[in-house]
Scaffold this active site. Structure first.
Site, PDB file in Angstrom:
ATOM      1  N   TYR A  34       0.826  -1.203   0.000  1.00 21.28           N
ATOM      2  CA  TYR A  34       0.000   0.000   0.000  1.00 21.28           C
ATOM      3  C   TYR A  34       0.862   1.255   0.000  1.00 21.28           C
ATOM      4  O   TYR A  34       1.892   1.311   0.670  1.00 21.28           O
ATOM      5  CB  TYR A  34      -0.962  -0.025   1.195  1.00 21.28           C
ATOM      6  CG  TYR A  34      -1.973  -1.128   1.030  1.00 21.28           C
ATOM      7  CD1 TYR A  34      -3.074  -0.955   0.205  1.00 21.28           C
ATOM      8  CD2 TYR A  34      -1.793  -2.364   1.629  1.00 21.28           C
ATOM      9  CE1 TYR A  34      -3.977  -1.974   0.007  1.00 21.28           C
ATOM     10  CE2 TYR A  34      -2.697  -3.390   1.437  1.00 21.28           C
ATOM     11  CZ  TYR A  34      -3.785  -3.190   0.626  1.00 21.28           C
ATOM     12  OH  TYR A  34      -4.678  -4.200   0.421  1.00 21.28           O
ATOM     13  N   TYR A  77     -15.640   3.280   2.163  1.00 20.23           N
ATOM     14  CA  TYR A  77     -14.948   2.244   1.406  1.00 20.23           C
ATOM     15  C   TYR A  77     -13.985   1.543   2.361  1.00 20.23           C
ATOM     16  O   TYR A  77     -13.129   2.193   2.969  1.00 20.23           O
ATOM     17  CB  TYR A  77     -14.178   2.860   0.234  1.00 20.23           C
ATOM     18  CG  TYR A  77     -13.312   1.862  -0.492  1.00 20.23           C
ATOM     19  CD1 TYR A  77     -13.882   0.780  -1.163  1.00 20.23           C
ATOM     20  CD2 TYR A  77     -11.928   1.981  -0.490  1.00 20.23           C
ATOM     21  CE1 TYR A  77     -13.089  -0.153  -1.821  1.00 20.23           C
ATOM     22  CE2 TYR A  77     -11.132   1.057  -1.143  1.00 20.23           C
ATOM     23  CZ  TYR A  77     -11.723  -0.012  -1.807  1.00 20.23           C
ATOM     24  OH  TYR A  77     -10.937  -0.942  -2.451  1.00 20.23           O
ATOM     25  N   HIS A 115     -13.701  -4.045  -2.219  1.00 19.56           N
ATOM     26  CA  HIS A 115     -13.348  -4.951  -3.311  1.00 19.56           C
ATOM     27  C   HIS A 115     -12.811  -6.236  -2.702  1.00 19.56           C
ATOM     28  O   HIS A 115     -12.046  -6.182  -1.735  1.00 19.56           O
ATOM     29  CB  HIS A 115     -12.271  -4.326  -4.219  1.00 19.56           C
ATOM     30  CG  HIS A 115     -12.744  -3.094  -4.921  1.00 19.56           C
ATOM     31  ND1 HIS A 115     -12.359  -1.830  -4.538  1.00 19.56           N
ATOM     32  CD2 HIS A 115     -13.574  -2.947  -5.968  1.00 19.56           C
ATOM     33  CE1 HIS A 115     -12.936  -0.947  -5.340  1.00 19.56           C
ATOM     34  NE2 HIS A 115     -13.679  -1.591  -6.215  1.00 19.56           N
ATOM     35  N   ASN A 120     -11.590 -15.308  -3.216  1.00 14.95           N
ATOM     36  CA  ASN A 120     -11.494 -15.215  -1.761  1.00 14.95           C
ATOM     37  C   ASN A 120     -12.853 -15.539  -1.129  1.00 14.95           C
ATOM     38  O   ASN A 120     -13.561 -14.669  -0.636  1.00 14.95           O
ATOM     39  CB  ASN A 120     -10.997 -13.829  -1.339  1.00 14.95           C
ATOM     40  CG  ASN A 120     -10.626 -13.771   0.124  1.00 14.95           C
ATOM     41  OD1 ASN A 120     -10.988 -14.628   0.917  1.00 14.95           O
ATOM     42  ND2 ASN A 120      -9.900 -12.729   0.492  1.00 14.95           N
ATOM     43  N   ALA A 123     -13.604 -14.483   2.578  1.00 14.08           N
ATOM     44  CA  ALA A 123     -13.974 -13.074   2.753  1.00 14.08           C
ATOM     45  C   ALA A 123     -15.388 -12.819   2.239  1.00 14.08           C
ATOM     46  O   ALA A 123     -16.178 -12.133   2.900  1.00 14.08           O
ATOM     47  CB  ALA A 123     -12.978 -12.169   2.033  1.00 14.08           C
ATOM     48  N   ILE A 124     -15.722 -13.369   1.088  1.00 15.34           N
ATOM     49  CA  ILE A 124     -17.059 -13.162   0.519  1.00 15.34           C
ATOM     50  C   ILE A 124     -18.120 -13.680   1.490  1.00 15.34           C
ATOM     51  O   ILE A 124     -19.105 -12.984   1.786  1.00 15.34           O
ATOM     52  CB  ILE A 124     -17.170 -13.842  -0.864  1.00 15.34           C
ATOM     53  CG1 ILE A 124     -16.234 -13.142  -1.862  1.00 15.34           C
ATOM     54  CG2 ILE A 124     -18.609 -13.839  -1.363  1.00 15.34           C
ATOM     55  CD1 ILE A 124     -15.933 -13.954  -3.112  1.00 15.34           C
ATOM     56  N   PHE A 126     -17.790 -14.155   4.725  1.00 10.96           N
ATOM     57  CA  PHE A 126     -17.747 -13.321   5.933  1.00 10.96           C
ATOM     58  C   PHE A 126     -18.629 -12.090   5.745  1.00 10.96           C
ATOM     59  O   PHE A 126     -19.485 -11.791   6.586  1.00 10.96           O
ATOM     60  CB  PHE A 126     -16.299 -12.914   6.231  1.00 10.96           C
ATOM     61  CG  PHE A 126     -16.145 -11.944   7.370  1.00 10.96           C
ATOM     62  CD1 PHE A 126     -16.218 -12.372   8.686  1.00 10.96           C
ATOM     63  CD2 PHE A 126     -15.909 -10.594   7.129  1.00 10.96           C
ATOM     64  CE1 PHE A 126     -16.066 -11.481   9.742  1.00 10.96           C
ATOM     65  CE2 PHE A 126     -15.763  -9.696   8.174  1.00 10.96           C
ATOM     66  CZ  PHE A 126     -15.837 -10.142   9.487  1.00 10.96           C
ATOM     67  N   TYR A 127     -18.445 -11.377   4.652  1.00  7.13           N
ATOM     68  CA  TYR A 127     -19.219 -10.151   4.436  1.00  7.13           C
ATOM     69  C   TYR A 127     -20.705 -10.442   4.214  1.00  7.13           C
ATOM     70  O   TYR A 127     -21.560  -9.678   4.660  1.00  7.13           O
ATOM     71  CB  TYR A 127     -18.628  -9.335   3.281  1.00  7.13           C
ATOM     72  CG  TYR A 127     -17.325  -8.684   3.658  1.00  7.13           C
ATOM     73  CD1 TYR A 127     -17.297  -7.606   4.531  1.00  7.13           C
ATOM     74  CD2 TYR A 127     -16.113  -9.156   3.178  1.00  7.13           C
ATOM     75  CE1 TYR A 127     -16.096  -7.015   4.913  1.00  7.13           C
ATOM     76  CE2 TYR A 127     -14.910  -8.582   3.547  1.00  7.13           C
ATOM     77  CZ  TYR A 127     -14.915  -7.510   4.418  1.00  7.13           C
ATOM     78  OH  TYR A 127     -13.730  -6.937   4.794  1.00  7.13           O
ATOM     79  N   LYS A 129     -22.453 -12.605   5.685  1.00  4.67           N
ATOM     80  CA  LYS A 129     -23.074 -12.787   7.009  1.00  4.67           C
ATOM     81  C   LYS A 129     -23.544 -11.457   7.596  1.00  4.67           C
ATOM     82  O   LYS A 129     -24.417 -11.432   8.455  1.00  4.67           O
ATOM     83  CB  LYS A 129     -22.090 -13.437   7.993  1.00  4.67           C
ATOM     84  CG  LYS A 129     -21.862 -14.901   7.765  1.00  4.67           C
ATOM     85  CD  LYS A 129     -21.118 -15.556   8.930  1.00  4.67           C
ATOM     86  CE  LYS A 129     -19.792 -14.897   9.221  1.00  4.67           C
ATOM     87  NZ  LYS A 129     -18.927 -15.661  10.127  1.00  4.67           N
TER      88      LYS A 129
END
Length: 164
Positions: A34, A77, A115, A120, A123-124, A126-127, A129
């Protein structure tokens, strides 16, 4: 850990003096490096960027950027959300995300998005939920990692209606 002993998970603001903690976590967690703008945005978001501590060990973080949309409304974001592997499954990511979702609700922000690399699935799921949904796919979003595609994952926050 002793039986019946609760281990405290605490959140702390990211400031200049502990920004290196966020940098170290990101290096350990993500396949992307980053830039300075990421860290400037993280600092500028104030309460929307947090470090998570488990028994006083820094083990996770959420870093957000506040964005102005057309019409002047602000959306959030999520630039990064991560927890070191040995500490996953303990509710740390949940605590970080719930903190930001509560801030969004209190500040009447109606949208939060991020994003996620298309492969993944952890992660998908997790979100999802938390009520996030896949709203778009961007091909070749990432450079230098495979697959290069990502999903845009969004949660639209409905504010509680006051009863009349």
């Amino acid at each position: 850990m002793g039986a019946g002993r609760e281990v405290a998970i605490s959140l702390d603001a990211v400031r200049d003096k502990n920004l290196m903690q966020l940098r170290k976590l990101n290096t350990a967690l993500f396949p992307v490096r980053y830039n300075d703008k990421y860290y400037a945005d993280a600092l500028a978001s104030g309460e929307f960027t947090k470090l998570a501590y488990f028994s006083d060990i820094c083990v996770g973080s959420i870093a957000c950027r506040l964005e102005k949309k057309e019409g002047g409304t602000i959306c959030v974001y999520i630039m990064t959300l991560g927890v070191l592997a040995p500490y996953r499954g303990l509710g740390i990511g949940t605590k970080l995300l719930n903190h930001v979702l509560e801030l969004c609700s209190k500040q009447n922000m109606s949208e939060i998005y991020l994003h996620v690399q298309t492969n993944n699935e952890d992660a998908i799921n997790f979100y999802k939920k938390f009520g996030f949904e896949i709203t778009d796919t961007i091909h070749n979003y990432y450079t230098n990692i495979t697959p290069p595609d990502c999903y845009v994952v969004t949660k639209f926050i409905t504010q509680p209606q006051l009863r009349k």
